[in-house]
Design an enzyme around this catalytic site. Structure first.
Site, mmCIF file in Angstrom:
data_model
loop_
_atom_site.group_PDB
_atom_site.id
_atom_site.type_symbol
_atom_site.label_atom_id
_atom_site.label_comp_id
_atom_site.label_asym_id
_atom_site.label_seq_id
_atom_site.Cartn_x
_atom_site.Cartn_y
_atom_site.Cartn_z
ATOM 1 N N SER A 34 0.836 -1.213 0.000
ATOM 2 C CA SER A 34 0.000 0.000 0.000
ATOM 3 C C SER A 34 0.867 1.258 0.000
ATOM 4 O O SER A 34 0.353 2.369 0.080
ATOM 5 C CB SER A 34 -0.912 -0.004 1.227
ATOM 6 N N ASN A 121 -1.869 -2.498 13.556
ATOM 7 C CA ASN A 121 -3.312 -2.271 13.565
ATOM 8 C C ASN A 121 -3.694 -0.998 14.336
ATOM 9 O O ASN A 121 -4.497 -0.192 13.867
ATOM 10 C CB ASN A 121 -4.036 -3.490 14.152
ATOM 11 N N THR A 166 -38.897 27.988 -8.457
ATOM 12 C CA THR A 166 -39.189 26.626 -8.010
ATOM 13 C C THR A 166 -39.422 25.865 -9.304
ATOM 14 O O THR A 166 -39.975 26.422 -10.269
ATOM 15 C CB THR A 166 -40.435 26.541 -7.104
ATOM 16 N N HIS A 167 -38.976 24.639 -9.352
ATOM 17 C CA HIS A 167 -39.043 23.840 -10.598
ATOM 18 C C HIS A 167 -38.291 24.534 -11.741
ATOM 19 O O HIS A 167 -38.579 24.279 -12.905
ATOM 20 C CB HIS A 167 -40.491 23.580 -11.042
ATOM 21 N N SER A 288 -13.473 27.936 -26.488
ATOM 22 C CA SER A 288 -13.645 26.804 -27.384
ATOM 23 C C SER A 288 -12.679 26.964 -28.545
ATOM 24 O O SER A 288 -12.452 28.073 -29.029
ATOM 25 C CB SER A 288 -15.085 26.772 -27.898
ATOM 26 N N LYS A 294 -17.360 31.428 -27.453
ATOM 27 C CA LYS A 294 -17.669 30.646 -26.252
ATOM 28 C C LYS A 294 -16.828 31.053 -25.043
ATOM 29 O O LYS A 294 -15.670 31.415 -25.156
ATOM 30 C CB LYS A 294 -17.440 29.147 -26.522
ATOM 31 N N ASN A 296 -16.708 28.939 -21.661
ATOM 32 C CA ASN A 296 -17.299 27.741 -21.051
ATOM 33 C C ASN A 296 -17.024 27.679 -19.551
ATOM 34 O O ASN A 296 -15.900 27.901 -19.112
ATOM 35 C CB ASN A 296 -16.736 26.483 -21.724
ATOM 36 N N GLU A 301 -18.472 23.057 -14.076
ATOM 37 C CA GLU A 301 -18.853 21.714 -14.555
ATOM 38 C C GLU A 301 -18.021 20.631 -13.865
ATOM 39 O O GLU A 301 -18.524 19.559 -13.522
ATOM 40 C CB GLU A 301 -18.668 21.642 -16.073
ATOM 41 N N TYR A 328 -9.401 -6.347 13.173
ATOM 42 C CA TYR A 328 -8.820 -5.877 11.914
ATOM 43 C C TYR A 328 -8.885 -6.949 10.818
ATOM 44 O O TYR A 328 -8.679 -8.128 11.080
ATOM 45 C CB TYR A 328 -7.351 -5.487 12.137
ATOM 46 N N GLN A 333 -7.204 -1.900 4.633
ATOM 47 C CA GLN A 333 -6.126 -1.161 3.968
ATOM 48 C C GLN A 333 -6.685 -0.332 2.812
ATOM 49 O O GLN A 333 -6.117 0.686 2.430
ATOM 50 C CB GLN A 333 -5.077 -2.153 3.450
ATOM 51 N N LYS A 336 -8.039 3.928 2.559
ATOM 52 C CA LYS A 336 -7.336 5.199 2.395
ATOM 53 C C LYS A 336 -7.601 5.874 1.057
ATOM 54 O O LYS A 336 -7.811 7.091 0.999
ATOM 55 C CB LYS A 336 -5.836 4.986 2.586
HETATM 56 N N1 ARG Z 1 -1.041 -1.331 5.698
HETATM 57 C C1 ARG Z 1 -1.961 -1.842 6.658
HETATM 58 C C2 ARG Z 1 -3.281 -1.095 6.535
HETATM 59 O O1 ARG Z 1 -3.287 -0.040 6.034
HETATM 60 C C3 ARG Z 1 -1.433 -1.699 8.037
HETATM 61 C C4 ARG Z 1 -2.018 -2.650 9.005
HETATM 62 C C5 ARG Z 1 -1.547 -4.013 8.724
HETATM 63 N N2 ARG Z 1 -1.965 -4.908 9.737
HETATM 64 C C6 ARG Z 1 -1.943 -6.237 9.552
HETATM 65 N N3 ARG Z 1 -2.383 -6.950 10.525
HETATM 66 N N4 ARG Z 1 -1.578 -6.767 8.425
HETATM 67 O O2 ARG Z 1 -4.312 -1.549 6.944
#
Ligand code: ARG
Length: 469
Positions: A34, A121, A166-167, A288, A294, A296, A301, A328, A333, A336
């Site tokens: 990751s 974790n 409205t509408h 454009s 134009k 734009n 948008e 966990y 993972q 993110k």
């Molecule tokens: N890269 C992992 C995550 O973002 C970190 C935690 C990993 N924990 C594990 N038990 N493998 O979740």
């Protein structure tokens, strides 16, 4: 696919390779790593590690000397990352192991003591909370700037009349200032949602360890405190396994972005030639390559379009979390990317909307002309019939409808009918009726709290300025 990687895992991954005789398959390594995205958590990760090491030393779990070496080493790692010199390595999977592995290279054995009474974790849960907290603070500041711009523009246009819709049908005249202040209120609630999220997320997972807590005599209050959390999270299983704070954040962003999107849509419509209410600046429009006339509204948008990605980010994480048993799972993972994507998309949208509103100019004549069209003061006529003649509102509505039809038949506005014209529908209509048929008088009469009368709009603006400080 056969695993061609037969290197002993301990040489591939010194951090967890002990019991493995083989390293991961290439495809496994690829899906597992990751670092390409979670490197963004580096500052939070280092802050968390420094707080943890200081606590370990204060509790006598590691020596003061080791703690100092760890802290200095982490500072060096931070410098390397900040200056772009850090060797990010996919074989160390994530930001946590990349930092720790580099720390070991820099300071040797003491680095191995940092992970005492900790797991990735609780580490990642802490980093991620810190990230979301920082993001909330930044976005809140952006929302404040946006609100200031709305208030300033509203102040300029507290008396500028436009059709209220409205509408998307002409309904009643309003002022452009009132219209903009509606978005001020939305932004205020958006900030409230982010603030709620911040308050709930501000508990520290550190010390929950893998899932069950630890046998070391750690001081969770100390790490919580050092990282600016209100308290340690109360339950170790919950602390490492919930991502509701990220979901709340994404939900709040999805709603806030929806507000921006509606404003963006209005700018697209209002800046189009048939409306011509507003003109967007060169800085936020594009030309454009084929149609020289134009201008734009691409900024608006794109804000409108990014709403899809942000709403999708919320959905993505919700589905990742659904059905995960405590505590966990590696699924998490994947929490993110949606959060980073939504944070960036919202920040970009907010900046563009802020600039667009600050720059936009208004064609007050076009707005006023449109405000007077579509019999926008028909409700004022009906209200007059109630007030002056004592008609029940339903009857007044019906009488007004007939007068509107009369005006339509003649192809003129209500105010252009004669008193005789109107008396043909309702003989008691007096001359005073003309006082309420103009757009300006209509707007000025809407003095109820929260209404569009310029005096009320100015009060709302003054209040908003107080709120913004
Ligand atoms: N890269 C992992 C995550 O973002 C970190 C935690 C990993 N924990 C594990 N038990 N493998 O979740």
């Amino acid at each position: 696919m056969k695993n061609k990687n037969t290197k002993p895992a301990s040489s591939v991954n010194a951090l967890w390779g002990g019991r493995f005789t083989q390293g991961p398959a290439e495809a496994m390594a690829r899906i597992n790593a990751s670092i390409d995205f979670d490197r963004r958590l580096w500052a939070q990760d280092i802050a968390g590690s420094k707080a943890h090491a200081a606590m370990l030393a204060a509790a006598g779990i590691i020596s003061a000397k080791d703690c100092q070496e760890i802290a200095d080493g982490l500072d060096r790692v931070a410098e390397e990352i900040a200056s772009g010199d850090f060797p990010f390595r996919a074989e160390f999977e994530d930001i946590h192991m990349n930092v720790e592995a580099r720390l070991a290279e820099l300071i040797g054995e003491a680095a191995g003591r940092l992970h005492t009474a900790r797991s990735r974790n609780d580490q990642v849960a802490t980093d991620f909370r810190l990230f979301v907290r920082d993001a909330i603070d930044e976005l809140d500041a952006g929302l404040v700037t946006f609100q200031r711009v709305l208030v300033d523009k509203a102040d300029e246009h507290a008396e500028t009349v436009m059709p209220g819709f409205t509408h998307l049908q002409t309904a009643q005249p309003v002022t452009f200032g009132h219209h903009l202040m509606a978005y001020y209120e939305m932004a205020k609630r958006d900030r409230g949602r982010l603030d709620d999220c911040r308050r709930r997320l501000n508990e520290c997972p550190l010390g929950a360890a893998a899932l069950a807590g630890t046998s070391f005599p750690i001081d969770r209050e100390a790490t919580a405190d050092a990282l600016g959390f209100d308290a340690p999270a109360a339950n170790s299983l919950d602390a490492v396994s919930d991502r509701d704070f990220a979901l709340e954040f994404l939900a709040a962003l999805a709603i806030a972005q929806t507000h921006l999107s509606r404003l963006a849509e209005e700018l697209v419509v209002f800046s189009s030639a048939p409306f011509g209410f507003v003109r967007l600046s060169d800085a936020f429009t594009t030309g454009s390559s084929i149609m020289p006339q134009k201008r734009n509204p691409d900024g608006a948008e794109l804000v409108r379009a990014k709403t899809g990605g942000i709403a999708g980010a919320f959905q993505a994480l919700l589905v990742v979390m659904k059905g995960l048993p405590l505590a966990y799972s590696k699924d998490m993972q994947e929490d993110k990317v949606p959060v980073f994507r939504a944070t960036d998309a919202f920040a970009a949208s907010l900046a563009v909307m802020t600039g667009m509103i600050a720059d936009l100019t208004v064609d007050a004549e076009a707005m006023a002309a449109a405000a007077g069209g579509g019999h926008a003061t028909a409700t004022d006529l009906a209200d007059w019939l109630v007030r002056a003649l004592g008609l029940p509102f339903r009857t007044a509505h019906e009488v007004t409808g007939r007068i509107v039809a009369l005006a339509d038949g003649k192809g003129c506005a209500l105010a252009d009918l004669t008193q005789e014209d109107m008396q043909a529908v309702e003989p008691r209509i007096a001359e005073g009726v003309f006082d309420v048929l103009s757009v300006a008088s209509s707007v000025a009469s809407r003095t109820s709290f929260g209404g569009t009368a310029p005096e009320r709009v100015r009060e709302a603006i003054a209040l908003a300025r107080e709120e913004l400080g």
